[in-house]
Design a protein around this motif. Structure first.
Motif, PDB file in Angstrom:
ATOM      1  N   VAL A  41       0.805  -1.210   0.000  1.00 59.07           N
ATOM      2  CA  VAL A  41       0.000   0.000   0.000  1.00 59.07           C
ATOM      3  C   VAL A  41       0.842   1.266   0.000  1.00 59.07           C
ATOM      4  O   VAL A  41       0.553   2.209  -0.709  1.00 59.07           O
ATOM      5  CB  VAL A  41      -0.949  -0.015   1.228  1.00 59.07           C
ATOM      6  N   PRO A  45      -0.991   5.944   3.008  1.00 63.23           N
ATOM      7  CA  PRO A  45      -2.256   5.290   3.327  1.00 63.23           C
ATOM      8  C   PRO A  45      -2.200   4.436   4.588  1.00 63.23           C
ATOM      9  O   PRO A  45      -3.183   4.346   5.314  1.00 63.23           O
ATOM     10  CB  PRO A  45      -2.540   4.429   2.088  1.00 63.23           C
ATOM     11  N   THR A  46      -1.055   3.820   4.840  1.00 63.55           N
ATOM     12  CA  THR A  46      -0.918   3.018   6.063  1.00 63.55           C
ATOM     13  C   THR A  46      -1.074   3.896   7.293  1.00 63.55           C
ATOM     14  O   THR A  46      -1.801   3.551   8.228  1.00 63.55           O
ATOM     15  CB  THR A  46       0.443   2.305   6.100  1.00 63.55           C
ATOM     16  N   PHE A  48      -2.534   6.810   7.407  1.00 61.70           N
ATOM     17  CA  PHE A  48      -3.860   7.424   7.426  1.00 61.70           C
ATOM     18  C   PHE A  48      -4.938   6.454   7.900  1.00 61.70           C
ATOM     19  O   PHE A  48      -5.760   6.792   8.739  1.00 61.70           O
ATOM     20  CB  PHE A  48      -4.207   7.969   6.033  1.00 61.70           C
ATOM     21  N   PHE A  49      -4.927   5.240   7.358  1.00 61.94           N
ATOM     22  CA  PHE A  49      -6.002   4.299   7.661  1.00 61.94           C
ATOM     23  C   PHE A  49      -5.730   3.414   8.871  1.00 61.94           C
ATOM     24  O   PHE A  49      -6.669   2.854   9.441  1.00 61.94           O
ATOM     25  CB  PHE A  49      -6.310   3.428   6.440  1.00 61.94           C
ATOM     26  N   VAL A  50      -4.479   3.252   9.251  1.00 57.12           N
ATOM     27  CA  VAL A  50      -4.154   2.423  10.416  1.00 57.12           C
ATOM     28  C   VAL A  50      -3.587   3.278  11.551  1.00 57.12           C
ATOM     29  O   VAL A  50      -4.016   3.175  12.697  1.00 57.12           O
ATOM     30  CB  VAL A  50      -3.159   1.296  10.041  1.00 57.12           C
ATOM     31  N   PRO A  53      -6.217   6.048  13.329  1.00 54.59           N
ATOM     32  CA  PRO A  53      -7.199   5.451  14.249  1.00 54.59           C
ATOM     33  C   PRO A  53      -6.567   4.817  15.490  1.00 54.59           C
ATOM     34  O   PRO A  53      -7.072   4.988  16.599  1.00 54.59           O
ATOM     35  CB  PRO A  53      -7.905   4.396  13.398  1.00 54.59           C
TER      36      PRO A  53
END
Length: 124
Positions: A41, A45-46, A48-50, A53
């Motif tokens: 990925v 993105p890693t 941002f999405f992991v 959060p």
């Protein structure tokens, strides 16, 4: 446990969110300096999405938990619970940075994945 007040919720979100954002910025900076490239990925993105959060939940939840636990039964005093919650977040963020920010399995150009600007007195 009693329902949290609006000020406790506000402190949890603001302090925990700011600490989580700082952790993400620190991790991104360490990955950029060490040229860590995650397969598949990618780094952005890693994070941002992991990363966002996980950092948000850990920091906001930990601040809320420690602050409320320390404040229980103390009446209107909030100084020591606030300091204890900040210290707990600092320790948790150091652990998260040591786990995710210093990629020992994928060190890039930095020895053991630790960036050169990281102070030697703080273990990772």
């Amino acid at each position: 446990m009693a329902k949290s007040s609006k000020s406790e919720t506000f402190f949890s979100v603001v302090i925990g969110g700011a600490a989580g954002f700082g952790l993400i910025v620190l991790t991104r900076r360490a990955w950029d300096v060490c040229h860590v490239v995650l397969t598949g990925v990618g780094n952005g993105p890693t994070l941002f999405f992991v990363g966002i959060p996980v950092a948000g939940v850990v920091n906001i939840g930990l601040f809320n938990l420690v602050f409320r636990f320390m404040r229980r039964g103390k009446g209107g005093k909030w100084t020591m619970p606030f300091i204890a919650a900040i210290i707990a977040i600092g320790i948790a963020d150091l652990a998260l940075f040591s786990w995710a920010g210093t990629q020992a399995g994928n060190p890039g150009i930095c020895p053991a994945g630790v960036p050169p600007w990281w102070p030697a007195s703080i273990p990772t």
